[in-house]
Each structure stands twice: as C-alpha cells, then as structure tokens.
Design a protein around this motif. Structure first.
Motif, PDB file in Angstrom:
ATOM      1  N   PHE A 252       0.833  -1.209   0.000  1.00 18.11           N
ATOM      2  CA  PHE A 252       0.000   0.000   0.000  1.00 18.11           C
ATOM      3  C   PHE A 252       0.867   1.257   0.000  1.00 18.11           C
ATOM      4  O   PHE A 252       0.581   2.230  -0.707  1.00 18.11           O
ATOM      5  CB  PHE A 252      -0.939  -0.027   1.208  1.00 18.11           C
ATOM      6  CG  PHE A 252      -1.835   1.166   1.309  1.00 18.11           C
ATOM      7  CD1 PHE A 252      -2.953   1.297   0.474  1.00 18.11           C
ATOM      8  CD2 PHE A 252      -1.569   2.179   2.220  1.00 18.11           C
ATOM      9  CE1 PHE A 252      -3.763   2.410   0.561  1.00 18.11           C
ATOM     10  CE2 PHE A 252      -2.378   3.288   2.311  1.00 18.11           C
ATOM     11  CZ  PHE A 252      -3.495   3.398   1.472  1.00 18.11           C
ATOM     12  N   SER A 253       1.928   1.231   0.794  1.00 18.79           N
ATOM     13  CA  SER A 253       2.817   2.396   0.859  1.00 18.79           C
ATOM     14  C   SER A 253       3.471   2.652  -0.489  1.00 18.79           C
ATOM     15  O   SER A 253       3.612   3.814  -0.933  1.00 18.79           O
ATOM     16  CB  SER A 253       3.888   2.177   1.930  1.00 18.79           C
ATOM     17  OG  SER A 253       3.284   2.010   3.202  1.00 18.79           O
ATOM     18  N   ILE A 254       3.897   1.557  -1.143  1.00 15.52           N
ATOM     19  CA  ILE A 254       4.509   1.712  -2.472  1.00 15.52           C
ATOM     20  C   ILE A 254       3.515   2.286  -3.461  1.00 15.52           C
ATOM     21  O   ILE A 254       3.843   3.176  -4.268  1.00 15.52           O
ATOM     22  CB  ILE A 254       5.061   0.360  -2.952  1.00 15.52           C
ATOM     23  CG1 ILE A 254       6.236  -0.085  -2.059  1.00 15.52           C
ATOM     24  CG2 ILE A 254       5.483   0.432  -4.413  1.00 15.52           C
ATOM     25  CD1 ILE A 254       6.752  -1.465  -2.349  1.00 15.52           C
ATOM     26  N   MET A 255       2.266   1.773  -3.397  1.00 15.88           N
ATOM     27  CA  MET A 255       1.239   2.280  -4.307  1.00 15.88           C
ATOM     28  C   MET A 255       0.972   3.764  -4.066  1.00 15.88           C
ATOM     29  O   MET A 255       0.855   4.550  -5.020  1.00 15.88           O
ATOM     30  CB  MET A 255      -0.045   1.472  -4.122  1.00 15.88           C
ATOM     31  CG  MET A 255       0.062   0.025  -4.597  1.00 15.88           C
ATOM     32  SD  MET A 255      -1.421  -0.919  -4.256  1.00 15.88           S
ATOM     33  CE  MET A 255      -2.601  -0.031  -5.287  1.00 15.88           C
ATOM     34  N   ALA A 257       3.041   5.940  -2.706  1.00 22.55           N
ATOM     35  CA  ALA A 257       4.222   6.698  -3.136  1.00 22.55           C
ATOM     36  C   ALA A 257       4.267   6.826  -4.655  1.00 22.55           C
ATOM     37  O   ALA A 257       4.605   7.894  -5.203  1.00 22.55           O
ATOM     38  CB  ALA A 257       5.480   6.018  -2.604  1.00 22.55           C
ATOM     39  N   SER A 258       3.901   5.708  -5.321  1.00 22.40           N
ATOM     40  CA  SER A 258       3.901   5.753  -6.797  1.00 22.40           C
ATOM     41  C   SER A 258       2.866   6.732  -7.303  1.00 22.40           C
ATOM     42  O   SER A 258       3.109   7.484  -8.259  1.00 22.40           O
ATOM     43  CB  SER A 258       3.621   4.341  -7.335  1.00 22.40           C
ATOM     44  OG  SER A 258       4.618   3.439  -6.924  1.00 22.40           O
ATOM     45  N   LEU A 259       1.688   6.722  -6.650  1.00 16.30           N
ATOM     46  CA  LEU A 259       0.634   7.644  -7.076  1.00 16.30           C
ATOM     47  C   LEU A 259       1.056   9.092  -6.870  1.00 16.30           C
ATOM     48  O   LEU A 259       0.852   9.962  -7.749  1.00 16.30           O
ATOM     49  CB  LEU A 259      -0.646   7.328  -6.301  1.00 16.30           C
ATOM     50  CG  LEU A 259      -1.861   8.210  -6.621  1.00 16.30           C
ATOM     51  CD1 LEU A 259      -2.246   8.041  -8.103  1.00 16.30           C
ATOM     52  CD2 LEU A 259      -3.033   7.863  -5.707  1.00 16.30           C
ATOM     53  N   VAL A 260       1.670   9.359  -5.720  1.00 15.88           N
ATOM     54  CA  VAL A 260       2.140  10.725  -5.448  1.00 15.88           C
ATOM     55  C   VAL A 260       3.194  11.135  -6.463  1.00 15.88           C
ATOM     56  O   VAL A 260       3.198  12.262  -6.995  1.00 15.88           O
ATOM     57  CB  VAL A 260       2.677  10.816  -4.005  1.00 15.88           C
ATOM     58  CG1 VAL A 260       3.379  12.160  -3.778  1.00 15.88           C
ATOM     59  CG2 VAL A 260       1.541  10.623  -3.002  1.00 15.88           C
ATOM     60  N   TRP A 261       4.116  10.238  -6.743  1.00 14.71           N
ATOM     61  CA  TRP A 261       5.174  10.537  -7.706  1.00 14.71           C
ATOM     62  C   TRP A 261       4.597  10.776  -9.087  1.00 14.71           C
ATOM     63  O   TRP A 261       5.017  11.688  -9.797  1.00 14.71           O
ATOM     64  CB  TRP A 261       6.176   9.386  -7.726  1.00 14.71           C
ATOM     65  CG  TRP A 261       7.266   9.550  -8.760  1.00 14.71           C
ATOM     66  CD1 TRP A 261       7.406   8.893  -9.934  1.00 14.71           C
ATOM     67  CD2 TRP A 261       8.364  10.455  -8.685  1.00 14.71           C
ATOM     68  NE1 TRP A 261       8.511   9.305 -10.606  1.00 14.71           N
ATOM     69  CE2 TRP A 261       9.136  10.291  -9.853  1.00 14.71           C
ATOM     70  CE3 TRP A 261       8.763  11.418  -7.731  1.00 14.71           C
ATOM     71  CZ2 TRP A 261      10.285  11.021 -10.111  1.00 14.71           C
ATOM     72  CZ3 TRP A 261       9.918  12.125  -8.003  1.00 14.71           C
ATOM     73  CH2 TRP A 261      10.669  11.932  -9.169  1.00 14.71           C
ATOM     74  N   TRP A 262       3.594   9.932  -9.437  1.00 14.54           N
ATOM     75  CA  TRP A 262       2.962  10.106 -10.754  1.00 14.54           C
ATOM     76  C   TRP A 262       2.249  11.442 -10.839  1.00 14.54           C
ATOM     77  O   TRP A 262       2.335  12.131 -11.849  1.00 14.54           O
ATOM     78  CB  TRP A 262       1.989   8.951 -10.985  1.00 14.54           C
ATOM     79  CG  TRP A 262       1.299   9.036 -12.308  1.00 14.54           C
ATOM     80  CD1 TRP A 262       1.782   8.724 -13.546  1.00 14.54           C
ATOM     81  CD2 TRP A 262      -0.050   9.493 -12.512  1.00 14.54           C
ATOM     82  NE1 TRP A 262       0.870   8.927 -14.508  1.00 14.54           N
ATOM     83  CE2 TRP A 262      -0.288   9.405 -13.913  1.00 14.54           C
ATOM     84  CE3 TRP A 262      -1.061   9.944 -11.653  1.00 14.54           C
ATOM     85  CZ2 TRP A 262      -1.510   9.776 -14.457  1.00 14.54           C
ATOM     86  CZ3 TRP A 262      -2.269  10.291 -12.222  1.00 14.54           C
ATOM     87  CH2 TRP A 262      -2.498  10.217 -13.605  1.00 14.54           C
TER      88      TRP A 262
END
Length: 302
Positions: A252-255, A257-262
């Motif tokens: 969940f944290s990776i998802m 972080a990925s969403l924020v980065w995207w």
C-alpha cells in the motif's frame, strides 16, 4: 441327679427349651471351663473370614456355641443347628467341627468372640477367645494444588474408604519445606471407614519440587509444583497474519508513493506543456506581425 454340665442333661429337652437352659447353664459351667490362649484373626472389610476354634479331633462335640460378648452368633447341638432369633445371617457353622464362616464383613464385626465347646461325656466345656480385627484399603490419594506465582503452593492430599485411621504422609523432600500442615479424619457414618486428608503450604524458594503423598500402602502419582512458567507458545498462524499485514502495508505504501510521484510528474509535465504552447503562440504572433509588415511595405511601394 445329672449334673447340669453333663450333656445328658439336654437330651430330653425340646429345641426351644434346651437353648434357654443351655445359655443359663453355660454361665455356670464356664466358670470351671478349660481356657485357651486368645487367637488373633484379621479380615478385610467387605470380605470373608473363616474362624477355626481349636478342638480335640479325637472327641465328639456335643454342642458348639459361638458368641460375641453376651450376644449369641451361631452354633449347633448334636446334628441340629440352633435356629433361634438373633442368629447372624452372615454366619454358617460346620457340623462336627468348631468352624464358623463369616461373610460380608463390616466394621461392626470387629471385637472379641468366644468359642464354647462341650464334648460328649465331658463334665465341663472348653472355651477360646478369638479377637477379630478388620482393615480396609484406602483409595489412591487425590492431590489438588493452588499455586501463587513464585511464592508457594497450597496442596491437599485426600483418600477415603480406609480402616483404621491412617495419617497422610508426604514424600521426603516435601517434609523439609512444609508449612502449616492440617490433617483431618472424617468417619463415614454408613461404612464407619475413614476419609483421611492433609493440607499444607510449600515454599517455592528452592525452585521446582517433585512430590507424592501416601496413605498406608497406597501412594499418589508423582507430581511437580513450583515449575517455571513456559514462555508464550509461538503461534505460526499469528506469524503468517503479521507477515501478510506487513506486506500489505508495504504494498500500500509503495502504491501511495507511486501515485504521489505520478501526480508530481504529471504536474510538472502540464506546466511544461503550457510554456511550450505559450512559446508557440508568441512565435506565431511574431510571424503574423512580420507578414503584416511585409504586406504594408508592399502596398506602400506600389
């Protein structure tokens, strides 16, 4: 006149009358009777016992009379049983012998009995005292424990159904650490056997103790007290659940972080596109102005 101690005295009497005469005359005859040393006999509660009164096998028994204190138990005269009220139903006598069979023994049968034997052509009877003792085995002791963390244990050992009363004893290591022992004996009102118990407090300062308790010849199982507590048992299912939960949190944290980065990258790309479009628009305006300027100059020249 025939002597009252002579067997001929009884021969012409009816059965109901001669027993009364027998009891009456025995009281007088026993004062001059032959006596033998007391015999000790032991039986078990609920069991049977055969009582052999000593007699002369070379002589003929005229009558045999067996009693407990002043209570008539059983007997016979010549070849006939004495069938009077009060005869113990759990007894049987052997004719021609001085033997009594007693069955289904209970505590009330304990005591001293007397064998009275009159031989034919004898002037006085022969009597022997027999003392009957009974025992009953105690049940296997049961142990209950109540321990207080790291301090000590309160233990009770109990057994029932025994006779005579026997005190509970503890195995040797326990005797040295015993505190405030309380022993008790409670007779059963129906069987008259005893329930024996003992309660004691034991100190756990010396660590684990292995012990047993006994009542008579019966001993409890070996038990342990003051044992250190085992660490909580590792649960593999909980381990798997924790691992899955951690993995889910990581994913969940990776998802996130990925969403924020995207989103961040998308925002920067949008700003750049606006700048390009604005730059393209500026270049278009310049070209349009140049064209207009050229057209104006052409018109003026013409």
């Amino acid at each position: 006149m025939a002597s009252p101690c002579n067997p001929q005295y009884f021969q012409n009497q009816s059965l109901s009358l001669w027993l009364l005469a027998l009891v009456f005359t025995l009281t007088w005859c026993f004062s001059v009777s032959e006596s033998h040393a007391q015999i000790q006999l032991t039986g078990e509660v609920g069991g049977n016992v055969t009582i052999h009164c000593p007699y002369d096998k070379h002589r003929t028994i005229q009558f045999f009379y067996f009693q407990k204190g002043d209570i008539f138990v059983n007997g016979y005269y010549d070849s006939r049983n004495i069938r009077e009220t009060g005869i113990w139903n759990n007894t049987r006598v052997d004719h021609g012998k001085a033997t009594v069979h007693m069955t289904n023994l209970n505590i009330s049968h304990i005591g001293t009995y007397k064998c009275h034997i009159m031989y034919k052509n004898s002037a006085s009877p022969s009597d022997t005292d027999i003392h009957l003792s009974l025992t009953a085995k105690y049940s296997k002791p049961e142990v209950t424990t109540s321990c207080f963390d790291g301090f000590g244990c309160h233990i009770t050992c109990s057994s029932h159904g025994g006779y005579p009363y026997t005190k509970v004893t503890w195995s040797e290591p326990m005797n040295e650490l015993m505190k405030d022992e309380i022993s008790s004996a409670n007779p059963d009102p129906h069987t008259m056997t005893f329930n024996s118990s003992s309660s004691a407090y034991f100190n756990c300062s010396n660590g684990e103790l292995n012990f047993s308790c006994s009542v008579g010849q019966v001993t409890s199982d070996m038990l342990a007290i003051c044992t250190p507590k085992d660490p909580p048992e590792f649960n593999h299912y909980n381990h798997y659940a924790i691992a899955i939960a951690i993995s889910a949190v990581v994913v969940f944290s990776i998802m996130v972080a990925s969403l924020v980065w995207w989103q961040y990258k998308k925002g920067k790309t949008g700003v750049a596109s606006v700048d390009v479009r604005q730059e393209w628009k500026a270049d278009g305006y310049d070209e349009e102005a140049a064209k207009l300027s050229e057209q104006n100059e052409g018109e003026q020249a013409s």
